[in-house]
Design a protein around this motif. Sequence first.
Motif, PDB file in Angstrom:
ATOM      1  N   LEU A  50     -16.391  13.621 -13.264  1.00  0.00           N
ATOM      2  CA  LEU A  50     -17.139  14.865 -12.765  1.00  0.00           C
ATOM      3  C   LEU A  50     -17.958  14.664 -11.343  1.00  0.00           C
ATOM      4  O   LEU A  50     -17.813  15.540 -10.522  1.00  0.00           O
ATOM      5  CB  LEU A  50     -18.087  15.200 -13.856  1.00  0.00           C
ATOM      6  CG  LEU A  50     -18.941  16.591 -13.620  1.00  0.00           C
ATOM      7  CD1 LEU A  50     -18.007  17.791 -13.244  1.00  0.00           C
ATOM      8  CD2 LEU A  50     -20.003  16.761 -14.749  1.00  0.00           C
ATOM      9  N   VAL A  51     -18.567  13.631 -11.504  1.00  0.00           N
ATOM     10  CA  VAL A  51     -19.183  13.203 -10.137  1.00  0.00           C
ATOM     11  C   VAL A  51     -18.201  13.090  -9.003  1.00  0.00           C
ATOM     12  O   VAL A  51     -18.725  13.553  -7.804  1.00  0.00           O
ATOM     13  CB  VAL A  51     -20.091  11.957 -10.253  1.00  0.00           C
ATOM     14  CG1 VAL A  51     -20.556  11.558  -8.918  1.00  0.00           C
ATOM     15  CG2 VAL A  51     -21.074  12.072 -11.184  1.00  0.00           C
ATOM     16  N   GLY A  52     -17.181  12.575  -9.077  1.00  0.00           N
ATOM     17  CA  GLY A  52     -16.098  12.435  -7.996  1.00  0.00           C
ATOM     18  C   GLY A  52     -15.685  13.913  -7.470  1.00  0.00           C
ATOM     19  O   GLY A  52     -15.556  13.991  -6.456  1.00  0.00           O
ATOM     20  N   ALA A  53     -15.416  14.738  -8.597  1.00  0.00           N
ATOM     21  CA  ALA A  53     -14.865  16.080  -8.325  1.00  0.00           C
ATOM     22  C   ALA A  53     -15.936  16.969  -7.470  1.00  0.00           C
ATOM     23  O   ALA A  53     -15.577  17.643  -6.962  1.00  0.00           O
ATOM     24  CB  ALA A  53     -14.492  16.727  -9.693  1.00  0.00           C
ATOM     25  N   LEU A  54     -17.325  16.776  -7.783  1.00  0.00           N
ATOM     26  CA  LEU A  54     -18.343  17.407  -7.041  1.00  0.00           C
ATOM     27  C   LEU A  54     -18.704  16.852  -5.964  1.00  0.00           C
ATOM     28  O   LEU A  54     -19.472  17.608  -5.256  1.00  0.00           O
ATOM     29  CB  LEU A  54     -19.370  17.399  -8.008  1.00  0.00           C
ATOM     30  CG  LEU A  54     -19.254  18.297  -9.350  1.00  0.00           C
ATOM     31  CD1 LEU A  54     -20.512  18.159 -10.342  1.00  0.00           C
ATOM     32  CD2 LEU A  54     -19.163  19.676  -9.353  1.00  0.00           C
ATOM     33  N   THR A  55     -18.226  15.790  -5.583  1.00  0.00           N
ATOM     34  CA  THR A  55     -18.730  15.117  -4.355  1.00  0.00           C
ATOM     35  C   THR A  55     -17.429  14.746  -3.505  1.00  0.00           C
ATOM     36  O   THR A  55     -17.306  15.688  -2.575  1.00  0.00           O
ATOM     37  CB  THR A  55     -19.496  13.835  -4.369  1.00  0.00           C
ATOM     38  OG1 THR A  55     -18.744  12.770  -5.298  1.00  0.00           O
ATOM     39  CG2 THR A  55     -20.912  14.137  -5.427  1.00  0.00           C
ATOM     40  N   THR A  56     -16.767  13.527  -3.659  1.00  0.00           N
ATOM     41  CA  THR A  56     -15.777  13.180  -2.666  1.00  0.00           C
ATOM     42  C   THR A  56     -14.555  14.323  -2.440  1.00  0.00           C
ATOM     43  O   THR A  56     -14.192  14.816  -1.593  1.00  0.00           O
ATOM     44  CB  THR A  56     -15.324  11.943  -3.146  1.00  0.00           C
ATOM     45  OG1 THR A  56     -16.421  10.948  -3.368  1.00  0.00           O
ATOM     46  CG2 THR A  56     -14.215  11.385  -2.203  1.00  0.00           C
ATOM     47  N   LEU A  57     -14.190  14.761  -3.699  1.00  0.00           N
ATOM     48  CA  LEU A  57     -13.024  15.861  -3.748  1.00  0.00           C
ATOM     49  C   LEU A  57     -13.361  17.164  -3.191  1.00  0.00           C
ATOM     50  O   LEU A  57     -12.526  17.992  -2.919  1.00  0.00           O
ATOM     51  CB  LEU A  57     -12.487  15.786  -5.065  1.00  0.00           C
ATOM     52  CG  LEU A  57     -11.882  14.612  -5.533  1.00  0.00           C
ATOM     53  CD1 LEU A  57     -11.097  14.705  -6.895  1.00  0.00           C
ATOM     54  CD2 LEU A  57     -10.827  14.064  -4.726  1.00  0.00           C
ATOM     55  N   ARG A  58     -14.628  17.515  -2.743  1.00  0.00           N
ATOM     56  CA  ARG A  58     -15.043  18.497  -2.266  1.00  0.00           C
ATOM     57  C   ARG A  58     -15.162  18.432  -0.537  1.00  0.00           C
ATOM     58  O   ARG A  58     -15.415  19.416   0.191  1.00  0.00           O
ATOM     59  CB  ARG A  58     -16.217  19.213  -2.520  1.00  0.00           C
ATOM     60  CG  ARG A  58     -16.075  19.829  -4.150  1.00  0.00           C
ATOM     61  CD  ARG A  58     -17.544  20.513  -4.560  1.00  0.00           C
ATOM     62  NE  ARG A  58     -17.401  21.178  -5.835  1.00  0.00           N
ATOM     63  CZ  ARG A  58     -18.413  22.030  -6.155  1.00  0.00           C
ATOM     64  NH1 ARG A  58     -19.377  22.233  -5.821  1.00  0.00           N
ATOM     65  NH2 ARG A  58     -18.253  22.709  -7.356  1.00  0.00           N
ATOM     66  N   ARG A  59     -15.024  17.272  -0.239  1.00  0.00           N
ATOM     67  CA  ARG A  59     -15.273  17.163   1.362  1.00  0.00           C
ATOM     68  C   ARG A  59     -13.866  17.418   2.075  1.00  0.00           C
ATOM     69  O   ARG A  59     -12.858  17.203   1.544  1.00  0.00           O
ATOM     70  CB  ARG A  59     -15.340  15.600   1.672  1.00  0.00           C
ATOM     71  CG  ARG A  59     -16.981  15.102   1.071  1.00  0.00           C
ATOM     72  CD  ARG A  59     -17.034  13.531   1.107  1.00  0.00           C
ATOM     73  NE  ARG A  59     -18.409  13.353   0.437  1.00  0.00           N
ATOM     74  CZ  ARG A  59     -18.614  12.243   0.198  1.00  0.00           C
ATOM     75  NH1 ARG A  59     -17.778  11.317   0.342  1.00  0.00           N
ATOM     76  NH2 ARG A  59     -19.914  11.978  -0.545  1.00  0.00           N
ATOM     77  N   ASP A  60     -14.039  17.699   3.372  1.00  0.00           N
ATOM     78  CA  ASP A  60     -12.736  17.836   4.046  1.00  0.00           C
ATOM     79  C   ASP A  60     -11.932  16.837   4.355  1.00  0.00           C
ATOM     80  O   ASP A  60     -12.568  15.673   4.368  1.00  0.00           O
ATOM     81  CB  ASP A  60     -13.294  18.283   5.558  1.00  0.00           C
ATOM     82  CG  ASP A  60     -13.874  20.063   5.428  1.00  0.00           C
ATOM     83  OD1 ASP A  60     -13.509  20.552   4.565  1.00  0.00           O
ATOM     84  OD2 ASP A  60     -14.557  20.258   6.459  1.00  0.00           O
ATOM     85  N   VAL A  61     -10.958  17.004   4.223  1.00  0.00           N
ATOM     86  CA  VAL A  61      -9.641  15.970   4.395  1.00  0.00           C
ATOM     87  C   VAL A  61      -8.914  16.155   5.649  1.00  0.00           C
ATOM     88  O   VAL A  61      -8.428  17.200   5.900  1.00  0.00           O
ATOM     89  CB  VAL A  61      -8.668  15.870   3.061  1.00  0.00           C
ATOM     90  CG1 VAL A  61      -7.470  14.730   3.238  1.00  0.00           C
ATOM     91  CG2 VAL A  61      -9.477  15.399   1.921  1.00  0.00           C
ATOM     92  N   SER A  62      -8.829  15.229   6.483  1.00  0.00           N
ATOM     93  CA  SER A  62      -8.082  15.352   7.624  1.00  0.00           C
ATOM     94  C   SER A  62      -6.715  14.615   7.663  1.00  0.00           C
ATOM     95  O   SER A  62      -6.725  13.408   7.104  1.00  0.00           O
ATOM     96  CB  SER A  62      -8.919  15.236   8.837  1.00  0.00           C
ATOM     97  OG  SER A  62      -9.266  13.910   8.966  1.00  0.00           O
TER      98      SER A  62
END
Length: 253
Positions: A241-253
């Motif tokens: 849940l924490v990973g989904a709400l933080t890292t996975l919401r960031r832009d990916v290039s």
Amino acid sequence: MWWLLGIVLGAYMVFMGVVMGFSLTTDPSSMSGSLGSGATLDGRQIAQTVYTLAVSVGYVFPLVIGALSMTGEFRHQTITPTLLAEPRRGRVLGAKLAVAGLLGTAYGVIGTAGAVLGGLPFLATKGDGTYLGDTGVLGDVVFSVVAIALWCVIGVGLGSLLTNQVAAVVVILAFTQFVEPVLRIGLTAIDPLQGVQKFLPGAAAEALAGSSLYSTSGMLSLLDRGWGAVVLLAYAALFALVGALTTLRRDVS
């Protein structure tokens, strides 16, 4: 990497099964064996201790491979085409968690079977028997597989939180091999915090399995199996849940 770690896990658990099976069945004063605390074990306890070794000492393997399944995407930059193919990041994470459960189950079978095969000759010839016909012991074997599978799922959640592969592996190794063992022993020396060690992830996994080196030696106590499952699942859900709400919401290039 997944099959290489699986082979190493199997070989390591066979070795540990041999070591523990031999040491616990060749005590000069008792065929039941004994551990460092001086607590003498009967044949059933020895079988439980040996058969659940994968949960006590081998869980770092499924934890690492679970983390690598997520951190590898970022290290090799395959996360970009992955998210282009499936923009719904929650679905990507869910798929990885599901696959980790299957792969973790395979690791659980490999690790538990290795421990059983390594210790079996000593339990059968020098101990009180293999106890493979005992439903309680068989239950511990089955739940050991389940606990290992959950460790792999936790690894995915951790990898979604710490996407740097080196950092994730270092944290895993440091926590599993040093931090938690020290905490589990140290917390028992502080009266108000004695029960806290039961809720650490390694202790929860051992509670789910039903036995461990710590508990059978009398050094530490464990939660009931049901509560162990709840705590371990909570860790898996929390990291994901924490990973989904933080890292996975960031832009990916």
